[in-house]
Design an enzyme around this catalytic site. Structure first.
Site, PDB file in Angstrom:
ATOM      1  CB  CYS A 168      -0.951  -0.023   1.179  1.00  0.00           C
ATOM      2  SG  CYS A 168      -1.982  -1.509   1.208  1.00  0.00           S
ATOM      3  CG  HIS A 308      -1.648   4.555   5.017  1.00  0.00           C
ATOM      4  ND1 HIS A 308      -1.549   4.403   3.653  1.00  0.00           N
ATOM      5  CD2 HIS A 308      -1.793   3.307   5.530  1.00  0.00           C
ATOM      6  CE1 HIS A 308      -1.625   3.113   3.348  1.00  0.00           C
ATOM      7  NE2 HIS A 308      -1.775   2.428   4.471  1.00  0.00           N
ATOM      8  CD  GLU A 319      -1.365   7.982   8.883  1.00  0.00           C
ATOM      9  OE1 GLU A 319      -0.956   8.704   7.962  1.00  0.00           O
ATOM     10  OE2 GLU A 319      -2.312   7.155   8.753  1.00  0.00           O
ATOM     11  CE  LYS A 340      -5.460   4.330   2.056  1.00  0.00           C
ATOM     12  NZ  LYS A 340      -4.568   5.488   2.224  1.00  0.00           N
ATOM     13  CG  HIS A 345      -6.358   0.807   1.383  1.00  0.00           C
ATOM     14  ND1 HIS A 345      -5.444   1.386   0.526  1.00  0.00           N
ATOM     15  CD2 HIS A 345      -5.626   0.235   2.385  1.00  0.00           C
ATOM     16  CE1 HIS A 345      -4.220   1.182   0.986  1.00  0.00           C
ATOM     17  NE2 HIS A 345      -4.317   0.492   2.112  1.00  0.00           N
ATOM     18  CG  PHE A 404       0.244  -5.891   4.425  1.00  0.00           C
ATOM     19  CD1 PHE A 404      -0.317  -5.040   5.363  1.00  0.00           C
ATOM     20  CD2 PHE A 404      -0.572  -6.870   3.873  1.00  0.00           C
ATOM     21  CE1 PHE A 404      -1.647  -5.147   5.751  1.00  0.00           C
ATOM     22  CE2 PHE A 404      -1.909  -6.999   4.248  1.00  0.00           C
ATOM     23  CZ  PHE A 404      -2.449  -6.132   5.178  1.00  0.00           C
TER      24      PHE A 404
END
Length: 416
Positions: A168, A308, A319, A340, A345, A404
């Site tokens: 991502c 994010h 975050e 998002k 996403h 990830f």
């Protein structure tokens, strides 16, 4: 390298396909208005699936961009990249431009994907009839670097031709890496960004088995809710976000419209867990500091962060904590948001479309809202631009992307 010794990089073209729109203009208007692009999945029977919702691209016709014979060689993620890149190249003034050999050799492509051709893999496996009946286009249509490959061929670009696959964080890494190729003299112009299309049985089933996806199936438009207490996972999206980058003085010399400057780029690794962020968002802290150091700016100069912000319980909290640790008292003055909540996403394409969002925010001073913030989590105690658009005035913004494997990227963008 000292920032005064390197070349500057301008963003001169932008293009996107995503659940909120099939152009930059349509997307921007829908985002500002808080119109969600998330709905029920209509591509396969979701009866047995825990998650039945996603952000699907709507009204996309590949015939508008690609010859039908060529489409047979392309997974959907490549077609999305081709469509978004066409808009970006037209926007930058290069779609019909006649470039000489020297110019073509200095014009490259770096478009990535988080996952690549999962739809092709699923379709080929389910229709498998033996080795002699396997499509000769099977491999070329699914591998991640073929988005860059097809774009290079389409526009005759012979400069750097590469790809990024960092989950991502892909879109941010692709734009950051492409910028550095220009900064350090390896290219003069680059097409860069990300594309992903994995809304199928394998994609949805795989993420759902990890309990990563929201199961708020009865209320699709309210399912993605970053920073809200009731968030229960991300909503999968799809599409592409592509920008055209150009060395600043070359862009000025030809009278290009300069949207913004890529002023800094940071990278970091969590070294913690394959899916969970590092404690206290430590990797996110380092990547934001790295981007600002690369841009040569202080934290107080940043006015907005496109976070994010995936709508996952742990990710959003860490975050926000990272931002507090990096910005200190200035965190209370910062504007932040997560689009998002509106488009879902987009995995490897997230950084591409969200860079475009950050650029538009920088140009207009307008911030798309984070929708569905009905009961803001006290652990996410920032000005997240809840539910209605916000305003700001600053020279710099940041765009965060985490993936990830503990991979992190951050772009620092300067107002043109």
């Amino acid at each position: 390298m000292n920032t005064m010794q390197r070349r500057r990089v301008a963003i001169v073209g932008m293009g996107t396909l995503n659940p909120c729109g099939n152009t930059v203009s349509e997307t921007w208007q829908n985002l500002l208005a808080g119109r969600s692009g998330i709905g029920h999945i209509d591509r396969f029977d979701t009866t047995e699936f825990a998650c039945k919702i996603a952000g699907q691209v709507k009204g996309f016709n590949a015939d508008d961009f690609i010859d039908r014979k060529e489409q047979k060689k392309m997974d959907l993620f490549i077609r999305y990249a081709m469509g978004a890149a066409q808009e970006a190249m037209k926007d930058a003034g290069f779609f019909d431009a006649v470039l000489d050999k020297a110019e073509r050799e200095r014009f490259g492509v770096l478009v990535g994907s988080g996952i690549g051709g999962m739809i092709t893999i699923w379709d080929e496996a389910n229709g498998y009839r033996g080795p002699r009946r396997t499509s000769p286009f099977f491999i070329p249509s699914l591998i991640i670097n073929l988005a860059s490959g097809f774009l290079s061929i389409r526009y005759g670009l012979q400069g750097p031709n590469s790809a990024v696959a960092t989950a991502c964080a892909t879109g941010n890494h692709a734009i950051g890496d492409a910028s550095r190729l220009i900064m350090h003299g390896y290219a003069d112009r680059m097409i860069a960004g990300g594309s992903d299309a994995v809304i199928n049985q394998l994609g949805v089933g795989g993420f759902a088995s990890m309990r990563a996806l929201s199961t708020r199936n009865d209320e699709p438009t309210r399912a993605s809710r970053p920073f809200d207490r009731g968030r229960d996972g991300f909503v999968m999206g799809e599409g592409a976000g592509i920008v055209v980058l150009e060395e600043m003085e070359m862009a000025r010399a030809r009278g290009a419209r300069i949207y913004a400057e890529v002023a800094g780029y940071g990278m970091s690794g969590d070294a913690n867990h394959i899916t969970s962020p590092a404690p206290e968002g430590e990797g996110g802290q380092r990547v934001m500091r790295a981007a600002m150091a690369d841009a040569g700016i202080a934290a107080e100069q940043v006015g907005y962060i496109n976070m994010h912000g995936t709508s996952t319980p742990v990710g959003d909290e860490l975050e926000c904590l990272a931002i507090h640790r990096v910005f200190g008292p200035h965190a209370r003055q910062l504007k932040v948001s997560s689009t998002k909540s509106l488009h879902g996403h987009l995995l490897g394409a997230a950084g591409g479309i969200e860079t475009i969002v950050a650029v538009m925010a920088l140009r207009t001073g307008r911030i798309p809202p984070t929708i569905n913030v009905e009961d803001q989590d006290p652990a996410c105690d920032l000005d997240v631009t809840p539910n209605v658009e916000g305003r700001f005035d600053a020279e710099f913004v940041l765009n965060n992307g985490f993936g990830f494997g503990g991979t992190n990227a951050c772009l620092a963008l300067r107002k043109a």
